[in-house]
Motif scaffolding. Structure first.
Motif, mmCIF file in Angstrom:
data_model
loop_
_atom_site.group_PDB
_atom_site.id
_atom_site.type_symbol
_atom_site.label_atom_id
_atom_site.label_comp_id
_atom_site.label_asym_id
_atom_site.label_seq_id
_atom_site.Cartn_x
_atom_site.Cartn_y
_atom_site.Cartn_z
ATOM 1 N N GLN A 87 -11.736 -3.623 -10.168
ATOM 2 C CA GLN A 87 -10.568 -3.814 -11.536
ATOM 3 C C GLN A 87 -9.646 -2.070 -10.521
ATOM 4 O OE1 GLN A 87 -13.908 -3.177 -11.832
ATOM 5 N NE2 GLN A 87 -14.796 -1.100 -11.603
ATOM 6 N N CYS A 88 -10.030 -2.241 -8.991
ATOM 7 C CA CYS A 88 -9.085 -1.540 -8.358
ATOM 8 C C CYS A 88 -7.524 -1.888 -8.622
ATOM 9 C CB CYS A 88 -9.337 -0.777 -7.076
ATOM 10 S SG CYS A 88 -8.868 0.240 -5.617
ATOM 11 N N SER A 89 -6.759 -0.321 -8.773
ATOM 12 C CA SER A 89 -5.321 -0.592 -8.308
ATOM 13 C C SER A 89 -4.570 1.045 -8.652
ATOM 14 C CB SER A 89 -4.748 -1.353 -10.048
ATOM 15 O OG SER A 89 -5.200 -0.186 -11.185
ATOM 16 N N GLU A 90 -3.640 0.105 -7.752
ATOM 17 C CA GLU A 90 -2.211 1.529 -7.813
ATOM 18 C C GLU A 90 -2.708 2.754 -9.221
ATOM 19 O OE1 GLU A 90 0.005 2.543 -5.464
ATOM 20 O OE2 GLU A 90 -1.270 1.151 -4.641
ATOM 21 N N THR A 91 -3.108 2.290 -10.376
ATOM 22 C CA THR A 91 -2.929 2.934 -11.964
ATOM 23 C C THR A 91 -4.727 3.261 -11.748
ATOM 24 O OG1 THR A 91 -2.661 0.682 -12.891
ATOM 25 C CG2 THR A 91 -0.681 2.512 -12.508
ATOM 26 N N ASN A 92 -5.497 2.666 -11.248
ATOM 27 C CA ASN A 92 -6.710 2.669 -11.217
ATOM 28 C C ASN A 92 -7.328 2.573 -10.539
ATOM 29 O OD1 ASN A 92 -9.338 2.973 -12.887
ATOM 30 N ND2 ASN A 92 -9.964 0.869 -13.386
ATOM 31 N N PRO A 93 -7.214 3.388 -9.041
ATOM 32 C CA PRO A 93 -7.592 3.605 -7.796
ATOM 33 C C PRO A 93 -8.705 4.026 -7.889
ATOM 34 C CG PRO A 93 -6.161 5.884 -8.355
ATOM 35 C CD PRO A 93 -6.952 5.299 -9.659
ATOM 36 N N CYS A 94 -10.301 2.996 -6.760
ATOM 37 C CA CYS A 94 -10.955 3.510 -6.458
ATOM 38 C C CYS A 94 -11.226 5.209 -5.487
ATOM 39 C CB CYS A 94 -12.062 2.679 -5.560
ATOM 40 S SG CYS A 94 -11.567 2.548 -3.990
ATOM 41 N N PRO A 95 -12.001 6.300 -5.171
ATOM 42 C CA PRO A 95 -12.489 6.630 -4.075
ATOM 43 C C PRO A 95 -11.227 6.915 -2.862
ATOM 44 C CG PRO A 95 -14.054 6.576 -5.456
ATOM 45 C CD PRO A 95 -13.352 5.007 -5.789
ATOM 46 N N ILE A 96 -11.264 5.542 -2.136
ATOM 47 C CA ILE A 96 -10.632 5.677 -1.319
ATOM 48 C C ILE A 96 -9.831 5.056 -1.180
ATOM 49 C CG2 ILE A 96 -12.423 5.885 0.285
ATOM 50 C CD1 ILE A 96 -13.060 2.907 0.576
ATOM 51 N N HIS A 97 -9.199 4.302 -2.152
ATOM 52 C CA HIS A 97 -7.737 3.630 -2.199
ATOM 53 C C HIS A 97 -6.810 3.269 -2.027
ATOM 54 C CE1 HIS A 97 -5.387 0.655 -5.055
ATOM 55 N NE2 HIS A 97 -4.821 1.782 -4.502
ATOM 56 N N PHE A 98 -6.245 4.811 -1.838
ATOM 57 C CA PHE A 98 -4.607 5.179 -1.247
ATOM 58 C C PHE A 98 -4.871 5.343 0.514
ATOM 59 C CE2 PHE A 98 -3.952 7.000 -5.336
ATOM 60 C CZ PHE A 98 -3.004 5.793 -5.969
ATOM 61 N N LYS A 99 -5.893 5.698 0.576
ATOM 62 C CA LYS A 99 -6.764 5.755 2.175
ATOM 63 C C LYS A 99 -6.151 4.242 2.697
ATOM 64 C CE LYS A 99 -7.952 10.449 2.911
ATOM 65 N NZ LYS A 99 -8.344 11.909 3.360
ATOM 66 N N PHE A 100 -6.921 3.332 1.819
ATOM 67 C CA PHE A 100 -7.725 2.174 2.591
ATOM 68 C C PHE A 100 -6.100 1.401 2.325
ATOM 69 C CE2 PHE A 100 -8.937 -1.960 2.428
ATOM 70 C CZ PHE A 100 -9.982 -2.382 3.474
ATOM 71 N N LYS A 101 -5.612 1.892 1.679
ATOM 72 C CA LYS A 101 -4.576 0.725 1.540
ATOM 73 C C LYS A 101 -3.389 1.113 2.714
ATOM 74 C CE LYS A 101 0.288 0.321 -1.298
ATOM 75 N NZ LYS A 101 0.593 1.301 -2.399
ATOM 76 N N LYS A 102 -3.297 2.236 3.197
ATOM 77 C CA LYS A 102 -3.052 2.901 4.813
ATOM 78 C C LYS A 102 -3.333 1.345 5.541
ATOM 79 C CE LYS A 102 -1.262 6.129 7.444
ATOM 80 N NZ LYS A 102 -1.709 7.645 7.991
ATOM 81 N N VAL A 103 -4.733 1.668 6.122
ATOM 82 C CA VAL A 103 -4.967 1.103 6.668
ATOM 83 C C VAL A 103 -5.209 -0.701 6.390
ATOM 84 C CG1 VAL A 103 -8.069 0.574 7.856
ATOM 85 C CG2 VAL A 103 -7.846 2.274 7.201
ATOM 86 N N ARG A 104 -4.906 -1.043 5.511
ATOM 87 C CA ARG A 104 -4.802 -2.381 5.119
ATOM 88 C C ARG A 104 -3.486 -2.725 5.738
ATOM 89 N NH1 ARG A 104 -6.399 -2.223 -0.528
ATOM 90 N NH2 ARG A 104 -3.705 -2.239 -0.896
ATOM 91 N N LYS A 105 -2.604 -1.895 5.579
ATOM 92 C CA LYS A 105 -1.579 -2.119 6.186
ATOM 93 C C LYS A 105 -0.635 -2.453 7.634
ATOM 94 C CE LYS A 105 1.131 -0.918 1.778
ATOM 95 N NZ LYS A 105 1.421 -2.644 1.639
ATOM 96 N N GLU A 106 -2.056 -1.559 8.268
ATOM 97 C CA GLU A 106 -1.434 -1.276 9.643
ATOM 98 C C GLU A 106 -2.507 -2.600 10.123
ATOM 99 O OE1 GLU A 106 -3.344 2.410 10.661
ATOM 100 O OE2 GLU A 106 -1.591 3.476 10.065
ATOM 101 N N VAL A 107 -4.009 -2.993 9.533
ATOM 102 C CA VAL A 107 -4.622 -4.057 10.213
ATOM 103 C C VAL A 107 -3.423 -5.633 9.943
ATOM 104 C CG1 VAL A 107 -6.305 -5.248 9.974
ATOM 105 C CG2 VAL A 107 -6.479 -3.030 9.995
#
Length: 150
Positions: free
Chosen positions: A98-118
């Motif tokens: 259920q993690c999303s932009e509107t319902n983020p987990c505790p690391i959502h936004f930092k992990f999103k950046k890492v995912r994009k770099e990978v």
């Protein structure tokens, strides 16, 4: 980060790229030995990659696996997606459905950046780019006896 299947698929595809660039073919046993992978496992992986069109194969005494010239432009992201799907590039770092932009987990936004770099790194890493480095022994696909004994 990758499943064991995906690790073997990437290593196998790089090995095939290196050993078939001049028109040859390699058998799954040679590939398994060359990348330090179990034969039965690499055979299943290569069969699936062949079915998905990432690697070509030919049966018979002169058969084996090989890459078409155009396949040298495949990225590691193409292999990851074919084997593991796109979860590495889209999934939650904590595995929450259920993690999303509107319902983020505790690391959502930092992990999103890492995912994009990978994802960017894997998309820019093309199979053909590894061949020369392997030939010059700047990189490796199998641990040498030195590493295995120390």
């Amino acid at each position: 980060m990758f499943s064991k299947t995906c690790e073997y698929a990437i290593r196998g595809m790089i090995y095939i790229a290196q050993h078939t660039r001049n028109g040859g073919r390699v058998g799954f046993k040679q590939i398994a030995t060359g990348i330090d992978a179990p034969e039965h496992f690499i055979a299943k992986i290569l069969q699936e990659l062949s079915r998905k069109g990432l690697v070509a194969s030919m049966k018979g005494p002169a058969g084996g696996f090989y890459l078409e010239k155009a396949s040298l432009n495949l990225s590691l992201a193409d292999i990851v997606t074919a084997v593991d799907g796109d979860q590495l590039f889209l999934g939650c770092g904590l595995g929450l459905k259920q993690c999303s932009e509107t319902n983020p987990c505790p690391i959502h936004f930092k992990f999103k950046k890492v995912r994009k770099e990978v994802q960017a790194m894997l998309e820019h890493a093309k199979l053909g780019a590894f061949i020369d480095k392997l030939d010059r022994n700047e990189t490796f696909l199998k641990r040498s006896d030195f590493f295995m004994n120390n």
